[in-house]
Design a protein around this motif. Sequence first.
Motif, short mmCIF file in Angstrom:
data_model
loop_
_atom_site.label_atom_id
_atom_site.label_comp_id
_atom_site.label_asym_id
_atom_site.label_seq_id
_atom_site.Cartn_x
_atom_site.Cartn_y
_atom_site.Cartn_z
N ILE A 166 26.26 -16.76 44.14
CA ILE A 166 25.35 -16.07 44.67
C ILE A 166 26.01 -15.01 45.72
O ILE A 166 25.59 -13.87 45.79
CB ILE A 166 24.10 -16.69 45.34
N ARG A 169 28.21 -12.54 44.10
CA ARG A 169 27.63 -11.46 43.14
C ARG A 169 26.64 -10.81 43.75
O ARG A 169 26.61 -9.48 43.86
CB ARG A 169 27.00 -12.38 41.95
N GLU A 170 25.84 -11.32 44.71
CA GLU A 170 24.56 -10.74 45.14
C GLU A 170 24.84 -10.27 46.61
O GLU A 170 24.56 -8.91 46.94
CB GLU A 170 23.41 -11.58 45.36
N ARG A 191 28.12 -16.67 34.71
CA ARG A 191 26.88 -16.13 34.40
C ARG A 191 25.83 -17.47 34.51
O ARG A 191 25.05 -17.14 35.00
CB ARG A 191 26.83 -15.56 33.04
N LEU A 194 25.08 -18.35 37.98
CA LEU A 194 24.28 -17.41 38.99
C LEU A 194 22.75 -17.45 37.99
O LEU A 194 21.98 -17.23 39.10
CB LEU A 194 24.88 -16.05 38.24
N HIS A 195 22.73 -17.61 36.78
CA HIS A 195 21.23 -17.59 36.55
C HIS A 195 20.60 -18.82 36.94
O HIS A 195 19.64 -18.92 37.61
CB HIS A 195 21.46 -17.85 35.02
N ARG A 198 19.65 -18.31 40.72
CA ARG A 198 18.74 -17.39 40.95
C ARG A 198 17.23 -17.99 40.66
O ARG A 198 16.29 -18.02 41.28
CB ARG A 198 18.76 -16.09 40.12
N GLY A 199 17.30 -18.93 39.41
CA GLY A 199 16.01 -19.47 38.98
C GLY A 199 15.64 -20.51 40.26
O GLY A 199 14.71 -20.68 40.47
N HIS B 10 17.97 -11.43 33.89
CA HIS B 10 19.09 -11.60 34.65
C HIS B 10 20.02 -10.08 34.36
O HIS B 10 20.76 -9.97 35.21
CB HIS B 10 19.87 -12.86 34.44
N TYR B 42 11.28 -12.63 39.89
CA TYR B 42 12.77 -12.42 39.91
C TYR B 42 12.92 -11.12 40.49
O TYR B 42 13.98 -10.94 41.06
CB TYR B 42 13.28 -12.43 38.45
#
Lengths: 210, 548
Positions: A166, A169-170, A191, A194-195, A198-199, B10, B42
């Motif tokens: 996070i 990347r962010e 990937r 990261l997913h 975020r979730g 995403h 999101y």
Amino acid sequence: MPEPVATARIQGSSKLESSRHADLEAVQRCLAGDREAFAGLVERWQDRIYGAIFRMVRDPELTRDLAQETFLKAWSKLASFQGGAAFGTWLYSIAVNQVRSEMRKRSAKKYGAPVSLEALRGADDERAFDPADAGPGAVEKVATQEDCALLLAEVETLDPDHKEVIVLREFQDLSYEEISAILEVPVGTVRSRLHRARGELRERLSGRVL
Amino acid sequence: MTDEFERLIHAELDGEITPDERARLASLIDADPGLAEEARAYRQLGTILRAVPPVAAPAGFADSVMGAAVMADSADGGVAEGDVAGRSNAAPRFRLVRAAPWMALAAGLLIAVAFATRPDERFQSPGTTETAAVDRSARGDSADVKDRAKAVDAGLADALEEGFEAGSELRFRRRVAEQDKERPSEATADAAPQRAATPAPRMPAPRMPAPRKKVGAKDAPAPPATAAAPPESNSAPPRPTPRPTPARKPVTAKSPGAPERTSPPGTAPADTSPAAGEPSTPLAEGDDTASTPDFEKVLDDDRDATRKRGASRDAKRRMPIRYVVFHDVAAAERFAASLSAAVARDAKGKSEVTAERRKPDPGGPDLDDTDPDDTDPDSPDRGSADPGGAGPGGAGPATGGGSERPAADPAASSGRGLAASSARIVARLTIPSARPSVRALLDVPLSDGQWAAAAPPEVRELLARAAEERKDVEDRRRRETADADTADEPEVESERGGVGGGGGVVGVGAGAAAGAGSLSSAAARVTTVEIVIVVVPPPKPTGSKPGR
């Protein structure tokens, strides 16, 4: 539909790559004994490294220590830098390892201390609260800063692997490939992490911010 | 369908979504209100993430990094410019630096535990460990060297500083106990050849703390007027710059260790300065002028007592004795206290010092009273000072027990006019010789050169003068020895080991190195050592001024 996010990502990554040649040249000068060249590297990378570490540990004092150790380690290991990867990637990997090492030492307790919004404001860029920014989006921006405090508090509690991706990347605008090189994991792993991160954040912030 | 939605949303957040993917995502959202809500959440999350402001390094961060890098290079010591690989381990770990005191404390505790729990195999059983000890010395056991260095730094230096700062001219008279002289050949025969073949373990010059009060060379005390002076009948050349010792007041309780003296202009004030607080008798190592008759008497008495004890005890435990001579009682007591404290520090507070303090006999003369008028040569103070208490370990009479022995008339024997009767033992400390503080006492070669390297400047000057005076005394002794009238002298010389060193007296002149080696070996054989702290009054001016 404008795509500011994508633009920022591309620009961020290209910025990382664009400094590659300058970094390599500076490294060569350092190896030749030019200490000022290393000073230039520090100047160039200090904000990124400091910011990345701060987003992971959220402790200014510790961040300063770890960032300093990162650069000193780079200074002492500069001869081992082969130039195969970007200097920034190499530097990030040192920083991440420093943070990981520190986290292992503190594994028994929660990493970092709770940070108040005021502390966050003090630590972060005060330009976000500059009255000169007052305009049509000013109220929305302040609200976003409060949301940021909540978001960062949740980032704090993420699993370290998720937090790393996070942050990189962010907050650091690094590409999957760069993160993959820094963390030494496959791009697919980056990937998926990261997913999931975020979730997880979406779930935690649901009903409060989102 | 959900997986596809996740991938597409995403990809949108990452800015990597293609137009076809965007259209597909829109269709998914339109078809499922739940996905629409997820997509909204999101996107809101993405907005907040992007809104997180960047963090800049604090001002001066780069400078601090470069400063630390320079420090790392300096700490690395001599790494060539550009040799970055050579600096691999040079970068300081600032948080490690913070932890360094704790690490040092832990290391100290480990060392203390090791010393406390380790069986004293190095210092036991002379017959079985002596050779090993010598071998260890020969190969320069690094642990021993570290112990000694630590000892000098931690313990002895402080104690010696006390002595120096107290204005006392400190002098070590180190003498292996009678067993080293009278020891049958069983140990000596084994060890001596090895000692001769192996260099004596030399202690690096102890690092003495600088005296708090600096005394320049000009302020250094003048050479003694009487201590090294030859008898009147002797035709030795006059002493340089003789200076009469001014009359001294009786010492009060307020200043027991610093009898007031009138100092000549330009000298340091009295009380604490070695230059002013003492009568300027350079008690350099091996300076036989300091081997005052009263002190020798004390040594003789002590030797007698040791001999008595040795018959029953020291036969199996050779306990070396070290004499530390002071002119000043308070300084001597401070030294004793400092040494005890140093040993206690070594032992981490564990009491390992058997101290026997000798209190002045109420009926005897005041040891602090150095008024010549009050010093009665016939006063039986030494004997009365020792009530015959148990010696170290509770065995045997105390050292001062030779009081029945008639005191020699110092003035008659040497013409130095010393107050023979007021020399006494202040304290006897029986200390485990394994303690670094004591190892320092045992192992530091106390030759003049060694002391010169370690001592403060003013003491070095004293020692230099003492060396010259000792040479004069040696010459005089040789002449006296050649004289048939000095029939008793050879016996005394033999017993003392002579002025020039050798024998039991360690650190005397040329015999210092060998003596130090012998002491080191002795230290390796024993478990305890006796530190006998003796106070000898400073020499008093006699009626006749030498050289006049």
